[in-house]
Write a protein that holds these residues in place. Structure first.
Motif, PDB file in Angstrom:
ATOM      1  N   GLN A   1      24.254  24.056 -27.928  1.00 28.02           N
ATOM      2  CA  GLN A   1      23.885  22.650 -28.021  1.00 28.02           C
ATOM      3  C   GLN A   1      22.855  22.290 -26.951  1.00 28.02           C
ATOM      4  O   GLN A   1      22.764  22.943 -25.910  1.00 28.02           O
ATOM      5  N   ALA A   2      22.083  21.241 -27.236  1.00 34.48           N
ATOM      6  CA  ALA A   2      21.088  20.773 -26.269  1.00 34.48           C
ATOM      7  C   ALA A   2      21.784  20.299 -24.997  1.00 34.48           C
ATOM      8  O   ALA A   2      22.851  19.685 -25.039  1.00 34.48           O
ATOM      9  N   SER A   3      21.197  20.611 -23.846  1.00 38.13           N
ATOM     10  CA  SER A   3      21.770  20.204 -22.563  1.00 38.13           C
ATOM     11  C   SER A   3      20.636  19.915 -21.585  1.00 38.13           C
ATOM     12  O   SER A   3      19.477  20.256 -21.840  1.00 38.13           O
ATOM     13  N   HIS A   4      21.009  19.283 -20.471  1.00 36.90           N
ATOM     14  CA  HIS A   4      19.996  18.877 -19.489  1.00 36.90           C
ATOM     15  C   HIS A   4      20.264  19.528 -18.148  1.00 36.90           C
ATOM     16  O   HIS A   4      21.405  19.576 -17.678  1.00 36.90           O
ATOM     17  N   LEU A   5      19.207  20.062 -17.546  1.00 38.09           N
ATOM     18  CA  LEU A   5      19.263  20.584 -16.185  1.00 38.09           C
ATOM     19  C   LEU A   5      18.006  20.108 -15.465  1.00 38.09           C
ATOM     20  O   LEU A   5      16.896  20.435 -15.892  1.00 38.09           O
ATOM     21  N   PRO A   6      18.158  19.318 -14.401  1.00 41.70           N
ATOM     22  CA  PRO A   6      16.974  18.817 -13.680  1.00 41.70           C
ATOM     23  C   PRO A   6      16.068  19.955 -13.230  1.00 41.70           C
ATOM     24  O   PRO A   6      16.544  21.011 -12.807  1.00 41.70           O
ATOM     25  N   ILE A   7      14.768  19.731 -13.331  1.00 43.02           N
ATOM     26  CA  ILE A   7      13.787  20.763 -12.998  1.00 43.02           C
ATOM     27  C   ILE A   7      13.915  21.211 -11.543  1.00 43.02           C
ATOM     28  O   ILE A   7      13.700  22.377 -11.217  1.00 43.02           O
ATOM     29  N   SER A   8      14.293  20.281 -10.649  1.00 40.98           N
ATOM     30  CA  SER A   8      14.439  20.639  -9.223  1.00 40.98           C
ATOM     31  C   SER A   8      15.555  21.653  -9.030  1.00 40.98           C
ATOM     32  O   SER A   8      15.420  22.621  -8.266  1.00 40.98           O
ATOM     33  N   ASP A   9      16.688  21.468  -9.729  1.00 36.43           N
ATOM     34  CA  ASP A   9      17.792  22.417  -9.630  1.00 36.43           C
ATOM     35  C   ASP A   9      17.434  23.746 -10.283  1.00 36.43           C
ATOM     36  O   ASP A   9      17.826  24.810  -9.797  1.00 36.43           O
ATOM     37  N   LEU A  10      16.693  23.691 -11.393  1.00 35.83           N
ATOM     38  CA  LEU A  10      16.259  24.926 -12.046  1.00 35.83           C
ATOM     39  C   LEU A  10      15.355  25.742 -11.126  1.00 35.83           C
ATOM     40  O   LEU A  10      15.521  26.962 -11.002  1.00 35.83           O
ATOM     41  N   LEU A  11      14.418  25.075 -10.466  1.00 33.72           N
ATOM     42  CA  LEU A  11      13.500  25.776  -9.573  1.00 33.72           C
ATOM     43  C   LEU A  11      14.232  26.382  -8.385  1.00 33.72           C
ATOM     44  O   LEU A  11      13.928  27.501  -7.957  1.00 33.72           O
ATOM     45  N   LYS A  12      15.222  25.646  -7.847  1.00 35.17           N
ATOM     46  CA  LYS A  12      16.018  26.192  -6.740  1.00 35.17           C
ATOM     47  C   LYS A  12      16.748  27.460  -7.179  1.00 35.17           C
ATOM     48  O   LYS A  12      16.754  28.470  -6.472  1.00 35.17           O
ATOM     49  N   PHE A  13      17.361  27.380  -8.356  1.00 30.53           N
ATOM     50  CA  PHE A  13      18.111  28.535  -8.845  1.00 30.53           C
ATOM     51  C   PHE A  13      17.198  29.741  -9.044  1.00 30.53           C
ATOM     52  O   PHE A  13      17.529  30.854  -8.620  1.00 30.53           O
TER      53      PHE A  13
END
Length: 318
Positions: free
Chosen positions: A51-63
């Motif tokens: 399913q569609a979900s949201h992850l903030p770009i800032s947290d994605l970049l940190k990961f």
């Protein structure tokens, strides 16, 4: 079991691929692993299983930053350090992961849980640590590798908990970014580390088959890692990782010869397995591993009653 089987399997396949067929481009291979994982998540999303979900770009970049520094740091650490110091650096990931959980999640460990972790580390050290020599650049590489790996694994649990993401959902966000970044950087890094170019490798049907097999197993490894850390915690995953080290040693002796198998290695395996069994028992007891929170007295008593963990259930309930 899913994680153990896929992790041990991919190590053995990669060992054969690199040792027997000379494909020593570890960073590029990891990029191919994430590209394959990305392809699977895209297919499953199209079929409606994700399913569609949201992850903030800032947290994605940190990961992605933590994860890629972990991969690169480990490869560089292995090149610049002796095998003994490299193994010591890997062993230090559990204390670092414990530190992160204590500081960031206010987790408290019982005495038995702490002692069982020490016993696991002792056993694996007896098995794997041989010659130990340290140099400045190797120490820095190991430091980066250990902290970035611990932060990446902590962040897997943090993101799933904070954004209510399933394992495949989180992989759907992170795998494409890791695939692109590693496939861009990987060939240059591998060329620097090995002195060989991935484009000049003599690809054969057998070596390509091993690469495809490695990428296929990697999908299960990546998924099971996210499931394990999301369901339990980074520290439990590290303890599980040392069980995989023992299995790899045993299977390595079976498939690649008994050279290096001696009484010291066998003793280390027995100590490590005993420590893992103790850890499972200690962390499952009330108060074995629980999160502290600033709550009212009534809430505290409720938390104490519900603090029994079947391998850190509390972290999933919070």
């Amino acid at each position: 079991m899913f994680n153990v089987v896929t992790s041990v399997g991919i190590i053995l396949v990669n060992k054969a691929l690199m040792a027997k067929y000379g494909f020593s481009f570890a960073t590029t291979l990891t990029g191919l692993h994430f590209a394959t994982t990305t392809l699977l998540t895209v297919i499953l999303r199209r079929l409606g299983y994700i399913q569609a979900s949201h992850l903030p770009i800032s947290d994605l970049l940190k990961f992605v930053l933590f994860a890629n520094f972990s991969i690169v740091g480990m490869n560089v650490s292995l090149m610049w350090n002796s095998v003994g110091f490299y193994q010591i650096a890997k062993l230090s990931m559990i204390p670092v992961s414990c530190f992160l959980e204590v500081v960031l999640d206010k987790v408290r460990y019982s005495r038995d849980t702490k002692l069982s972790i020490i016993l696991v580390l002792l056993g694996v050290a007896v098995c794997t640590v041989t010659d130990v020599s340290v140099n400045t650049k190797g120490f820095i590489a190991a430091l980066v590798a250990v902290w970035s790996t611990a932060l990446q694994q902590y962040y897997v649990h943090y993101l799933q908990r904070n954004y209510s993401l399933g394992s495949f959902n989180l992989l759907g966000h992170t795998a494409p970014a890791q695939a692109v970044s590693l496939l861009l950087v990987g060939p240059f890094l591998d060329s620097w580390l090995t002195g060989k170019r991935v484009y000049a490798y003599d690809y054969t049907l057998t070596s390509v088959s091993f690469i495809i097999l490695s990428c296929t197993i990697a999908v299960g490894t990546n998924l099971s890692q996210f499931i394990c850390i999301g369901r339990f915690t980074a520290v439990s995953f590290q303890v599980l990782g040392h069980m995989k080290t023992i299995l790899v040693l045993i299977l390595g002796f079976i498939f690649f010869g008994k050279e290096g198998l001696n009484s010291q290695v066998i003793l280390g395996m027995l100590i490590a397995v005993a420590g893992m069994m103790w850890y499972g028992n200690a962390s499952a007891k009330p108060g074995g591993k629980e999160r502290r929170s600033h709550s009212t007295p009534s809430n505290k008593s409720q938390r104490h009653v519900g603090s029994t963990e079947s391998t850190e259930l509390l972290d999933d309930k919070v």
